[in-house]
Write a protein that holds these residues in place. Structure first.
Motif, PDB file in Angstrom:
ATOM      1  N   PRO A   1     -14.785  23.566  18.621  1.00 53.65           N
ATOM      2  CA  PRO A   1     -14.067  22.174  18.351  1.00 53.65           C
ATOM      3  C   PRO A   1     -15.220  21.095  18.309  1.00 53.65           C
ATOM      4  O   PRO A   1     -15.086  20.137  17.873  1.00 53.65           O
ATOM      5  CB  PRO A   1     -13.104  21.963  19.460  1.00 53.65           C
ATOM      6  N   ASP A   2     -16.458  21.383  18.938  1.00 56.03           N
ATOM      7  CA  ASP A   2     -17.190  20.359  19.104  1.00 56.03           C
ATOM      8  C   ASP A   2     -18.293  20.391  17.869  1.00 56.03           C
ATOM      9  O   ASP A   2     -19.132  19.482  17.879  1.00 56.03           O
ATOM     10  CB  ASP A   2     -18.219  20.348  20.185  1.00 56.03           C
ATOM     11  N   ALA A   3     -18.337  21.447  16.990  1.00 54.10           N
ATOM     12  CA  ALA A   3     -19.217  21.678  15.939  1.00 54.10           C
ATOM     13  C   ALA A   3     -18.743  20.900  14.760  1.00 54.10           C
ATOM     14  O   ALA A   3     -17.684  20.670  14.431  1.00 54.10           O
ATOM     15  CB  ALA A   3     -19.460  23.109  15.809  1.00 54.10           C
ATOM     16  N   GLN A   4     -19.661  20.451  13.784  1.00 50.05           N
ATOM     17  CA  GLN A   4     -19.210  19.975  12.713  1.00 50.05           C
ATOM     18  C   GLN A   4     -18.884  21.193  11.678  1.00 50.05           C
ATOM     19  O   GLN A   4     -19.395  22.442  11.813  1.00 50.05           O
ATOM     20  CB  GLN A   4     -20.161  19.214  11.671  1.00 50.05           C
ATOM     21  N   THR A   5     -18.044  21.130  10.708  1.00 50.53           N
ATOM     22  CA  THR A   5     -17.432  22.283   9.846  1.00 50.53           C
ATOM     23  C   THR A   5     -18.348  22.272   8.847  1.00 50.53           C
ATOM     24  O   THR A   5     -18.342  21.467   8.046  1.00 50.53           O
ATOM     25  CB  THR A   5     -15.833  22.162   9.739  1.00 50.53           C
ATOM     26  N   ALA A   6     -18.826  23.661   8.195  1.00 45.88           N
ATOM     27  CA  ALA A   6     -19.375  23.706   7.099  1.00 45.88           C
ATOM     28  C   ALA A   6     -18.844  25.089   6.475  1.00 45.88           C
ATOM     29  O   ALA A   6     -18.503  25.901   7.097  1.00 45.88           O
ATOM     30  CB  ALA A   6     -20.823  23.826   7.248  1.00 45.88           C
ATOM     31  N   VAL A   7     -19.031  24.684   4.903  1.00 45.20           N
ATOM     32  CA  VAL A   7     -18.298  25.943   4.384  1.00 45.20           C
ATOM     33  C   VAL A   7     -19.641  26.450   3.119  1.00 45.20           C
ATOM     34  O   VAL A   7     -20.121  25.638   2.621  1.00 45.20           O
ATOM     35  CB  VAL A   7     -17.074  25.768   3.532  1.00 45.20           C
ATOM     36  N   VAL A   8     -19.515  27.674   3.097  1.00 45.76           N
ATOM     37  CA  VAL A   8     -20.508  28.232   2.161  1.00 45.76           C
ATOM     38  C   VAL A   8     -19.767  29.243   1.106  1.00 45.76           C
ATOM     39  O   VAL A   8     -19.181  30.291   2.004  1.00 45.76           O
ATOM     40  CB  VAL A   8     -21.716  28.713   2.403  1.00 45.76           C
ATOM     41  N   GLY A   9     -19.554  29.129  -0.011  1.00 49.56           N
ATOM     42  CA  GLY A   9     -18.807  30.137  -0.807  1.00 49.56           C
ATOM     43  C   GLY A   9     -19.652  30.744  -1.670  1.00 49.56           C
ATOM     44  O   GLY A   9     -20.641  30.117  -2.132  1.00 49.56           O
ATOM     45  N   ALA A  10     -19.341  31.959  -2.137  1.00 53.34           N
ATOM     46  CA  ALA A  10     -20.138  32.471  -3.059  1.00 53.34           C
ATOM     47  C   ALA A  10     -19.027  33.032  -4.179  1.00 53.34           C
ATOM     48  O   ALA A  10     -18.115  33.574  -3.969  1.00 53.34           O
ATOM     49  CB  ALA A  10     -20.721  33.673  -2.696  1.00 53.34           C
ATOM     50  N   ARG A  11     -19.418  32.730  -5.577  1.00 52.40           N
ATOM     51  CA  ARG A  11     -18.643  32.994  -6.738  1.00 52.40           C
ATOM     52  C   ARG A  11     -17.230  32.213  -6.712  1.00 52.40           C
ATOM     53  O   ARG A  11     -17.312  31.125  -6.411  1.00 52.40           O
ATOM     54  CB  ARG A  11     -18.865  34.460  -7.105  1.00 52.40           C
ATOM     55  N   LEU A  12     -16.405  33.189  -6.607  1.00 52.57           N
ATOM     56  CA  LEU A  12     -14.898  32.829  -6.650  1.00 52.57           C
ATOM     57  C   LEU A  12     -14.582  32.119  -5.345  1.00 52.57           C
ATOM     58  O   LEU A  12     -13.858  30.964  -5.537  1.00 52.57           O
ATOM     59  CB  LEU A  12     -13.920  33.786  -6.955  1.00 52.57           C
ATOM     60  N   GLY A  13     -15.250  32.441  -4.352  1.00 57.27           N
ATOM     61  CA  GLY A  13     -15.141  31.794  -3.029  1.00 57.27           C
ATOM     62  C   GLY A  13     -15.666  30.483  -2.932  1.00 57.27           C
ATOM     63  O   GLY A  13     -15.410  29.680  -2.575  1.00 57.27           O
ATOM     64  N   ALA A  14     -16.578  30.193  -3.782  1.00 59.24           N
ATOM     65  CA  ALA A  14     -17.304  28.988  -4.008  1.00 59.24           C
ATOM     66  C   ALA A  14     -16.286  28.179  -4.808  1.00 59.24           C
ATOM     67  O   ALA A  14     -16.116  26.834  -4.417  1.00 59.24           O
ATOM     68  CB  ALA A  14     -18.725  29.097  -4.637  1.00 59.24           C
ATOM     69  N   SER A  15     -15.916  28.581  -5.779  1.00 61.72           N
ATOM     70  CA  SER A  15     -14.708  27.704  -6.591  1.00 61.72           C
ATOM     71  C   SER A  15     -13.637  27.234  -5.774  1.00 61.72           C
ATOM     72  O   SER A  15     -13.392  25.921  -5.877  1.00 61.72           O
ATOM     73  CB  SER A  15     -14.414  28.580  -7.736  1.00 61.72           C
ATOM     74  N   LEU A  16     -13.177  28.094  -5.032  1.00 61.39           N
ATOM     75  CA  LEU A  16     -12.173  27.785  -4.080  1.00 61.39           C
ATOM     76  C   LEU A  16     -12.354  27.090  -2.967  1.00 61.39           C
ATOM     77  O   LEU A  16     -11.766  25.974  -2.392  1.00 61.39           O
ATOM     78  CB  LEU A  16     -11.281  29.195  -3.797  1.00 61.39           C
ATOM     79  N   SER A  17     -13.661  27.342  -2.649  1.00 65.40           N
ATOM     80  CA  SER A  17     -14.230  26.231  -1.385  1.00 65.40           C
ATOM     81  C   SER A  17     -14.393  24.774  -1.680  1.00 65.40           C
ATOM     82  O   SER A  17     -14.037  23.995  -1.146  1.00 65.40           O
ATOM     83  CB  SER A  17     -15.696  26.665  -0.972  1.00 65.40           C
ATOM     84  N   LEU A  18     -14.659  24.546  -3.281  1.00 67.24           N
ATOM     85  CA  LEU A  18     -14.935  23.381  -3.558  1.00 67.24           C
ATOM     86  C   LEU A  18     -13.373  22.632  -3.796  1.00 67.24           C
ATOM     87  O   LEU A  18     -13.172  21.593  -3.312  1.00 67.24           O
ATOM     88  CB  LEU A  18     -15.366  23.058  -5.242  1.00 67.24           C
ATOM     89  N   ARG A  19     -12.446  23.291  -4.290  1.00 68.65           N
ATOM     90  CA  ARG A  19     -11.153  22.858  -4.240  1.00 68.65           C
ATOM     91  C   ARG A  19     -10.264  22.310  -2.879  1.00 68.65           C
ATOM     92  O   ARG A  19      -9.980  21.365  -2.620  1.00 68.65           O
ATOM     93  CB  ARG A  19     -10.147  23.940  -4.850  1.00 68.65           C
ATOM     94  N   VAL A  20     -10.835  23.391  -1.965  1.00 68.10           N
ATOM     95  CA  VAL A  20     -10.182  23.203  -0.679  1.00 68.10           C
ATOM     96  C   VAL A  20     -11.092  22.080   0.024  1.00 68.10           C
ATOM     97  O   VAL A  20     -10.235  21.155   0.725  1.00 68.10           O
ATOM     98  CB  VAL A  20     -10.378  24.301   0.090  1.00 68.10           C
ATOM     99  N   ALA A  21     -12.216  22.070   0.042  1.00 64.44           N
ATOM    100  CA  ALA A  21     -13.151  20.802   0.472  1.00 64.44           C
ATOM    101  C   ALA A  21     -12.739  19.426   0.147  1.00 64.44           C
ATOM    102  O   ALA A  21     -12.624  18.553   0.675  1.00 64.44           O
ATOM    103  CB  ALA A  21     -14.412  21.161   0.524  1.00 64.44           C
ATOM    104  N   SER A  22     -12.388  19.406  -1.069  1.00 60.88           N
ATOM    105  CA  SER A  22     -11.982  18.236  -1.764  1.00 60.88           C
ATOM    106  C   SER A  22     -10.467  17.759  -1.351  1.00 60.88           C
ATOM    107  O   SER A  22     -10.345  16.448  -1.572  1.00 60.88           O
ATOM    108  CB  SER A  22     -11.897  18.424  -3.041  1.00 60.88           C
ATOM    109  N   LYS A  23     -10.009  18.580  -0.556  1.00 65.19           N
ATOM    110  CA  LYS A  23      -8.642  17.978  -0.044  1.00 65.19           C
ATOM    111  C   LYS A  23      -8.656  17.699   1.152  1.00 65.19           C
ATOM    112  O   LYS A  23      -7.374  17.463   2.000  1.00 65.19           O
ATOM    113  CB  LYS A  23      -7.358  18.954  -0.450  1.00 65.19           C
ATOM    114  N   ARG A  24      -9.633  17.960   1.831  1.00 67.52           N
ATOM    115  CA  ARG A  24     -10.160  17.725   3.330  1.00 67.52           C
ATOM    116  C   ARG A  24     -11.063  16.844   3.576  1.00 67.52           C
ATOM    117  O   ARG A  24     -11.823  16.303   2.732  1.00 67.52           O
ATOM    118  CB  ARG A  24     -10.496  19.161   4.228  1.00 67.52           C
TER     119      ARG A  24
END
Lengths: 247, 80
Positions: free
Chosen positions: A95-118
């Motif tokens: 809970p005290d850490a900043q959240t980061a997302v690394v996605g690969a290929r489709l995982g990257a595409s979905l990461s962008l969609r999700v991160a854009s809504k958070r």
């Protein structure tokens, strides 16, 4: 410390805890066969985060890997929900850490969609994101055709189809997921991404291609090329060290 | 034609991360046997053809025989 567990919609995850970590990464894997080939590289990326004092959660989308669920019934909305669950899980565990997302290929595409809504994703790394789902599906069908012709697999040249799904290189591609993939077009979609975003091209070219360049311009993201084999396509092991050095 | 073949060889060396010079690849050398081109490697070559030569093959068009040598790949490109 490492913990393997299930969370959310029967999702399998591997949490690498680091006491006092300032960053907790969520690793979003690629699609189907690519996930299998990429698993070791993603694990090495998670280990590299751990070695520099950062926690991570490597998970599998439902219907893939060791996660539960029926691949033939999933949609991209399901997988975006899974990624949201993974982010929540990482936040709960660190809970005290900043959240980061690394996605690969489709995982990257979905990461962008999700991160854009958070608004709670501080960093976003997109490794060779799929720009066009339609092109991707076509390439996967081609890969299936290539293997069938080279190996002479009996019956493999005949695409198995049923009313519910078609065979995508051994994976039952449902109509909903196929439709979702064919609609995926990152350079046409609109994003409002607040995370600090980096795009990483992985492959033989030292120059960033026009598609990723356009995406980086749209997102105001940094973009760079890492020259190394596309680890998500390989049967043999290929060290992701050149990529890890840049993360 | 020679320029086209050299570009094909460069693409193959680059895409497959081969430790040979493009000029070392013979025009009629059997690529699959000489460079251990398996289905995964051939997939990379097909993607290279799409991205670098604008050759888009529909699933039904694909024939592995078109990829056996540099000369056959050059023929494929010229025919499309």
């Amino acid at each position: 410390m490492i913990e393997a567990f299930f969370f959310g919609a029967d999702l399998f995850g591997v949490w690498r805890a680091v006491p006092g970590a300032r960053t907790a990464w969520v690793l979003a894997p690629p699609f189907a066969e690519e996930e299998k080939s990429a698993r070791r590289a993603l694990t090495e990326i998670a280990l590299s985060f751990q070695s520099r004092g950062e926690a991570s959660l490597l998970f599998s989308f439902r219907g893939q890997g060791d996660s539960g669920g029926d691949f033939s019934q999933v949609s991209l909305d399901d997988w975006q929900n899974d990624l949201n669950s993974a982010i929540e899980e990482a936040r709960r565990r660190a809970p005290d850490a900043q959240t980061a997302v690394v996605g690969a290929r489709l995982g990257a595409s979905l990461s962008l969609r999700v991160a854009s809504k958070r608004d709670d994703v501080a960093k976003l790394v997109l490794i060779e994101p799929l720009l066009s789902g339609r092109s991707f599906v076509g390439q996967q069908l081609m890969r299936q055709k290539i293997r069938a012709q080279m190996t002479g697999e009996p019956g493999a040249e005949v695409e198995m189809r049923s009313a519910e799904y078609e065979d995508l290189d051994g994976w039952p591609l449902g109509a909903r997921l196929k439709s979702d993939l064919q609609a995926l077009d990152l350079n046409r979609e609109v994003f409002d991404c607040k995370a600090q975003t980096r795009i990483v091209q992985v492959g033989p070219k030292a120059e960033v291609g026009p598609g990723l360049r356009a995406l980086s311009d749209k997102l105001n993201a940094s973009v760079e090329a890492v020259v190394m084999p596309p680890f998500w396509n390989l049967l043999d092991y290929s060290s992701p060290a050149p990529l890890i050095e840049r993360l | 034609m020679e320029d086209l073949k050299l570009r094909i060889k460069q693409m193959i060396v680059e895409r497959l991360f081969l430790n040979v010079s493009p000029n070392q690849i013979g025009d009629d050398e059997p690529l699959m046997e000489a460079y251990n081109v398996d289905s995964v490697a051939l997939f990379e070559v097909v993607i290279g053809l799409e991205e670098e030569f604008g050759v888009s093959m529909e699933d039904s068009d694909f024939n592995v025989d078109s990829f056996r040598t540099v000369n056959s790949i050059a023929g494929l490109i010229q025919d499309t």
